[in-house]
Design a protein around this motif. Structure first.
Motif, mmCIF file in Angstrom:
data_model
loop_
_atom_site.group_PDB
_atom_site.id
_atom_site.type_symbol
_atom_site.label_atom_id
_atom_site.label_comp_id
_atom_site.label_asym_id
_atom_site.label_seq_id
_atom_site.Cartn_x
_atom_site.Cartn_y
_atom_site.Cartn_z
ATOM 1 N N TYR A 218 -11.298 -6.092 -23.996
ATOM 2 C CA TYR A 218 -11.498 -4.844 -23.266
ATOM 3 C C TYR A 218 -11.426 -3.669 -24.234
ATOM 4 O O TYR A 218 -10.506 -3.568 -25.042
ATOM 5 C CB TYR A 218 -10.430 -4.693 -22.180
ATOM 6 C CG TYR A 218 -10.531 -3.406 -21.407
ATOM 7 C CD1 TYR A 218 -11.605 -3.185 -20.557
ATOM 8 C CD2 TYR A 218 -9.571 -2.408 -21.545
ATOM 9 C CE1 TYR A 218 -11.710 -1.998 -19.854
ATOM 10 C CE2 TYR A 218 -9.660 -1.233 -20.844
ATOM 11 C CZ TYR A 218 -10.733 -1.023 -19.998
ATOM 12 O OH TYR A 218 -10.843 0.147 -19.305
ATOM 13 N N ARG A 319 -12.980 -3.336 -12.150
ATOM 14 C CA ARG A 319 -12.853 -4.655 -12.763
ATOM 15 C C ARG A 319 -13.486 -5.701 -11.852
ATOM 16 O O ARG A 319 -13.218 -5.742 -10.651
ATOM 17 C CB ARG A 319 -11.377 -4.997 -13.021
ATOM 18 C CG ARG A 319 -11.162 -6.427 -13.529
ATOM 19 C CD ARG A 319 -9.725 -6.666 -13.944
ATOM 20 N NE ARG A 319 -9.370 -5.802 -15.053
ATOM 21 C CZ ARG A 319 -8.131 -5.707 -15.540
ATOM 22 N NH1 ARG A 319 -7.148 -6.397 -14.999
ATOM 23 N NH2 ARG A 319 -7.891 -4.912 -16.552
ATOM 24 N N SER A 326 -12.937 -11.532 -16.956
ATOM 25 C CA SER A 326 -12.873 -10.192 -16.397
ATOM 26 C C SER A 326 -13.887 -9.290 -17.093
ATOM 27 O O SER A 326 -14.060 -9.367 -18.308
ATOM 28 C CB SER A 326 -11.462 -9.625 -16.554
ATOM 29 O OG SER A 326 -11.396 -8.310 -16.048
ATOM 30 N N ASN A 328 -15.253 -5.110 -17.141
ATOM 31 C CA ASN A 328 -14.758 -3.789 -16.774
ATOM 32 C C ASN A 328 -15.811 -2.715 -17.000
ATOM 33 O O ASN A 328 -16.551 -2.750 -17.981
ATOM 34 C CB ASN A 328 -13.506 -3.455 -17.605
ATOM 35 C CG ASN A 328 -12.386 -4.456 -17.397
ATOM 36 O OD1 ASN A 328 -11.675 -4.391 -16.413
ATOM 37 N ND2 ASN A 328 -12.247 -5.384 -18.342
#
Length: 334
Positions: A218, A319, A326, A328
């Motif tokens: 991320y 998200r 995941s 984002n």
């Protein structure tokens, strides 16, 4: 090595760099200040030790030292083996709080990160500065002195040394080594890691955080990274990569997301392109890490259009979670 309380005996400021240099055989190269959270002893939510060294400074309760030690100011130093005292001389005295102790040929690149659980917070500094190395440096690395029993955030050197400030060699356009991060959580629950401040990094340079537990990469420039954690210390989960190159986790490119309009007035559409039919979970977080929207969806292969809405202006992180991964996206609502 023990920590000992000292203080400025002069009726004027003294220069912290000059003091440390004069006592370099007696103390480590850092100064620690207790920084209360101004709760009068009733809160203690953000209080901790503020640190200053040659790399920079971190705030304890929010205020960061600037390299000057005020008159009659108490502070802690970590003493070296055999040292019983420190020395003060008139040469350390300074007439201004804005004196620069060193002229840098290469601009230092500094990254302040903060961990937060909605109530308690803790800050670290990772700096790429001239004179620092990848090893433990007397003037540029400072061990973490824990003063908050509810949360402690730090980087790790050689997997064992916990640092509140970590100085590393200048980037000079090259990819830096990964920086392991550790977190002590006083209670299980939802936490977030985010950029508190950033200095002299190019606008297009990502600040990637790797979550080894979830297989997530991320970019912290997109907002807080929100996660769940158990109570206790975890030194194996997070790694900082302030560059474009991240290894060990597959890039998040299997699910293509787009949000429009963005910025928007609170009503927006998520366009999601999936290679297969699958179940997803949508979560929308505000800048404090608070969950403001959650929804489970089933999507088909190809393009999917999902209408979403939030009524409060601000910056959010959307998200999308699926099959242990995941993805984002930042959302701006005006």
């Amino acid at each position: 090595m023990p920590y000992n309380l000292s203080g400025n005996p002069y009726p004027s400021n003294i220069d912290a760099a000059t003091f440390l240099t004069a006592n370099n055989t007696k103390v480590t190269g850092a100064i620690y200040y207790w920084d209360d959270d101004n709760s009068g002893g009733t809160g203690y939510l953000a209080n901790d030790y503020a640190i200053w060294n040659g790399t920079g400074s971190t705030g304890g309760g929010g205020r960061a030292p600037n390299g000057m030690i005020a008159s009659c100011q108490g502070f802690f130093v970590q003493t070296l083996s055999g040292a019983t005292s420190v020395s003060f001389t008139n040469a350390m005295r300074a007439s201004t709080a804005t004196t620069f102790f060193k002229t840098e040929d290469i601009l230092p690149q500094r990254l302040w990160l903060r961990a937060d659980n909605g109530t308690h917070t803790n800050q670290i500094l990772v700096g790429y500065v001239e004179g620092a190395t990848q090893d433990m440096d007397w003037f540029y690395d400072a061990q973490k002195l824990r003063g908050n029993q509810s949360i402690s955030f730090y980087s790790l050197l050689n997997d064992t040394t916990l640092l509140g400030i970590q100085g590393l060699a200048p980037l000079n356009g090259i990819n830096p080594s990964p920086v392991p991060l550790g977190l002590y959580a006083g209670a299980a629950g939802q936490y977030s890691i985010f950029i508190d401040s950033i200095e002299n990094f190019s606008a297009g340079m990502p600040v990637n955080l790797k979550d080894a537990d979830l297989g997530i990469i991320y970019d912290l420039r997109n907002g807080p990274y929100v996660f769940q954690t158990a109570q206790g210390e975890d030194n194996d989960r997070f790694v900082l990569f302030p560059n474009d190159v991240v290894t060990g986790v597959a890039e998040l490119s299997e699910l293509h997301l787009n949000i429009y309009p963005n910025p928007n007035n609170g009503q927006f559409t998520l366009m999601l392109n999936s290679g297969v039919e699958q179940d997803i979970t949508l979560s929308l977080f505000d800048v404090t890490g608070k969950l403001v929207l959650s929804s489970a969806k089933s999507v088909s292969s190809g393009n999917n259009f999902i209408q979403l809405e939030t009524g409060v202006a601000g910056v959010y992180m959307l998200r999308v979670e699926t099959e242990g991964k995941s993805y984002n996206k930042r959302v701006i609502v005006y």
